[in-house]
Design a protein around this motif. Sequence first.
Motif, short mmCIF file in Angstrom:
data_model
loop_
_atom_site.label_atom_id
_atom_site.label_comp_id
_atom_site.label_asym_id
_atom_site.label_seq_id
_atom_site.Cartn_x
_atom_site.Cartn_y
_atom_site.Cartn_z
N ASP A 31 0.74 -1.19 0.10
CA ASP A 31 0.05 0.08 0.11
C ASP A 31 1.00 1.08 0.14
OD1 ASP A 31 1.02 -0.47 2.56
OD2 ASP A 31 -0.92 0.35 3.67
N ASN A 32 2.21 1.16 0.13
CA ASN A 32 2.99 2.28 0.07
C ASN A 32 3.86 2.59 -1.49
OD1 ASN A 32 4.58 -0.10 -0.15
ND2 ASN A 32 6.18 0.77 1.28
N VAL A 33 3.15 2.27 -2.51
CA VAL A 33 3.53 2.55 -3.68
C VAL A 33 2.67 3.36 -4.62
CG1 VAL A 33 4.96 0.54 -3.92
CG2 VAL A 33 2.44 0.37 -4.82
N GLN A 34 2.90 4.22 -5.45
CA GLN A 34 1.86 5.40 -6.11
C GLN A 34 0.59 4.48 -6.82
OE1 GLN A 34 3.55 8.31 -8.45
NE2 GLN A 34 1.79 8.55 -9.71
N TYR A 35 -0.40 4.94 -6.50
CA TYR A 35 -1.91 4.53 -7.08
C TYR A 35 -1.65 4.72 -8.58
CZ TYR A 35 -6.52 5.07 -8.46
OH TYR A 35 -7.91 4.84 -8.81
N GLU A 36 -2.10 3.57 -9.12
CA GLU A 36 -2.28 3.63 -10.63
C GLU A 36 -3.61 3.87 -11.12
OE1 GLU A 36 -0.70 0.18 -14.03
OE2 GLU A 36 -0.27 -0.02 -12.09
N LYS A 37 -3.71 4.83 -11.78
CA LYS A 37 -5.04 5.18 -12.52
C LYS A 37 -5.54 4.03 -13.45
CE LYS A 37 -7.50 9.47 -14.27
NZ LYS A 37 -7.12 10.69 -14.80
N ASN A 38 -6.89 3.92 -13.60
CA ASN A 38 -7.34 3.33 -14.63
C ASN A 38 -6.87 1.79 -14.54
OD1 ASN A 38 -9.06 5.51 -15.57
ND2 ASN A 38 -7.27 5.89 -17.09
N TYR A 39 -6.68 1.37 -13.30
CA TYR A 39 -6.02 -0.20 -13.14
C TYR A 39 -7.14 -0.91 -12.10
CZ TYR A 39 -3.13 -4.13 -12.77
OH TYR A 39 -2.55 -5.26 -12.77
N PHE A 40 -6.91 -1.71 -11.36
CA PHE A 40 -8.04 -2.29 -10.74
C PHE A 40 -7.77 -2.03 -9.14
CE2 PHE A 40 -7.43 -5.10 -14.37
CZ PHE A 40 -8.68 -5.32 -14.72
N GLN A 41 -7.29 -0.95 -8.79
CA GLN A 41 -7.07 -0.56 -7.27
C GLN A 41 -8.53 -0.16 -7.07
OE1 GLN A 41 -3.94 1.99 -7.72
NE2 GLN A 41 -2.27 0.14 -7.81
N ASN A 42 -9.42 0.65 -7.82
CA ASN A 42 -10.67 1.08 -7.54
C ASN A 42 -12.00 0.67 -8.20
OD1 ASN A 42 -10.03 2.39 -9.87
ND2 ASN A 42 -11.19 4.26 -9.21
N ARG A 43 -11.58 -0.75 -9.29
CA ARG A 43 -12.59 -1.17 -10.07
C ARG A 43 -12.51 -2.43 -10.32
NH1 ARG A 43 -11.59 1.00 -16.27
NH2 ARG A 43 -9.75 0.11 -16.18
#
Length: 229
Positions: A31-43
């Motif tokens: 959880d300490n790496v940069q969020y990746e947009k349009n991936y599977f972290q939020n969908r």
Amino acid sequence: MKVVTIHQPEHLSYLGFFHKVSMAQTLVLLDNVQYEKNYFQNRNRIFTSNGVRYITVPVYDTHEDINKIAIADEFFKRTCRKNVTTITDAYRKSPYWNTYGKDFLDIYQCGEKSLALFNEKLLRFLLDALGIKVEIIHASELNVTGQKTELLMDILHKVNADKYIAGKSGEDYMNMSIVDISVEFQKFTHPVYTQWGKDHFEPYMSIIDALFNVGPSIMDIIACTNSKR
């Protein structure tokens, strides 16, 4: 022997993730790496009567580490209700909806504002439903440094790992010259299971597709499919 796997806290991940976790004793949430947009972290994807659909959790600043990403107010005002309706319509006639649906939706509507913690609450429910017992540790609490393989190795040393279960794509990015513990690369064949009410099978759906359709027996189906390799 302490067997560890590492994975970013994704949103309702697919079967391959749960297969990998079932091979380990400890899961470190990266959880300490940069969020990746349009991936599977939020969908993630579910199979509805209108075909495959994404259910998405809108978030704020996407330039932060994953553990600092906040769920947007839009989710609590509109999107959560819309997603609940989509999930319910897709699975309410499935065999295991009555077993798991209410508890799942209670967590889904819990009001958690941190994306990482929201994903973790759902993950813990799913692990319990599937009978997977694993220790969960947060990389952000380990005081680790480095990038890519260096970061992985620092994590593994901090948790005293004897063996690392790497994802099937790990061979493409890991620098094996600096790896000093045993590594097993996951080999995952996606199983076919009954998707009730559908006229064809769609792989790579969120875990909830399998949970509501075939329940915890999905882990036996995965084991059977992958023992043939």
